[in-house]
Write an enzyme that holds these catalytic residues in place. Sequence first.
Site, PDB file in Angstrom:
ATOM      1  N   GLU A 110      52.529 -79.884  96.339  1.00  0.00           N
ATOM      2  CA  GLU A 110      53.194 -80.450  95.257  1.00  0.00           C
ATOM      3  C   GLU A 110      54.189 -81.419  95.852  1.00  0.00           C
ATOM      4  OE1 GLU A 110      52.839 -77.251  91.643  1.00  0.00           O
ATOM      5  OE2 GLU A 110      54.232 -76.607  93.248  1.00  0.00           O
ATOM      6  N   GLU A 149      48.457 -70.227  93.649  1.00  0.00           N
ATOM      7  CA  GLU A 149      49.204 -69.612  92.574  1.00  0.00           C
ATOM      8  C   GLU A 149      48.629 -68.670  91.792  1.00  0.00           C
ATOM      9  OE1 GLU A 149      51.579 -73.573  93.358  1.00  0.00           O
ATOM     10  OE2 GLU A 149      49.403 -72.892  93.273  1.00  0.00           O
ATOM     11  N   ALA A 163      56.957 -72.315  97.391  1.00  0.00           N
ATOM     12  CA  ALA A 163      58.136 -71.621  96.555  1.00  0.00           C
ATOM     13  C   ALA A 163      58.447 -70.282  96.996  1.00  0.00           C
ATOM     14  CB  ALA A 163      57.942 -71.611  95.148  1.00  0.00           C
ATOM     15  N   GLY A 222      54.199 -75.142  96.277  1.00  0.00           N
ATOM     16  CA  GLY A 222      55.304 -76.017  96.179  1.00  0.00           C
ATOM     17  C   GLY A 222      55.184 -77.027  97.300  1.00  0.00           C
TER      18      GLY A 222
END
Length: 261
Positions: A111, A131, A63, A108
Amino acid sequence: MSFVSCEVQDRVAVLTIDRPKALNALNPEVLNDLRLAFEGIDQDVVRCVILTGAGDKSFVAGADIASMSTMTKAEGEAFGRLGNDVFLMVENFPLPVIAAVNGFALGGGNELAMSCDIRLASENALFGQPEVGLGITPGFGGTQRLARVVGVGMAKQLVYSATNIKASEALRIGLVNAVYAPDQLMDAARKLAGKIASNAPIAVRNCKRAINEGIELPIAEAVQVEERLFGACFETHDQVEGMSCFLSREKPKPKAVFTNN
């Protein structure tokens, strides 16, 4: 769409996240474009989807930290909800989705890859959920899908330690299905997608639904899901044509366009 391109050839759609200067990092605009790209796929024509990243360095590096750095609690939760909504759409998309992971798949990116049905990786791919090193948890399903894919113990180790792993280790723990040289990755993805696309589309779609819907159910309930979808294949063109041609040893003649019967 500014950040996701779509190319369709031989019943296979290739979606490319195209933000190479930011290593294809995800922000709200990219996520919305990804959703629009999937919504724009003609499911009457396309039978399999390949998802990859532009350039040779990154699938999705994660992200966009710059866009997250000033978010409030409410904004952070809303960003997580947006990502989860899009990734659930990918996971539940009627057609099989292959992730061609051509570089970084961090946060992300990992993911997103896990929301796809099948993951193929290049030798230079790097996977991880970093993260906690940034003071946050995974927000787009990382704590949930990683445990389901590689097991709870390995998922906790990777998430708690923020350790990134190479493609070879990702293959060893079952995070990816296969690893290829970078210049062979897309050819391998297209070959697999073509093989999937050559099979009866109703059956393939129903197999995806059966696996996705049944995997978390007790086995007695899960086989009922399978029974229903197995029965739904009968009296379709694909079933009638496929079985009659098997018995007569002729090659099936699939319909040019997908239909439900």
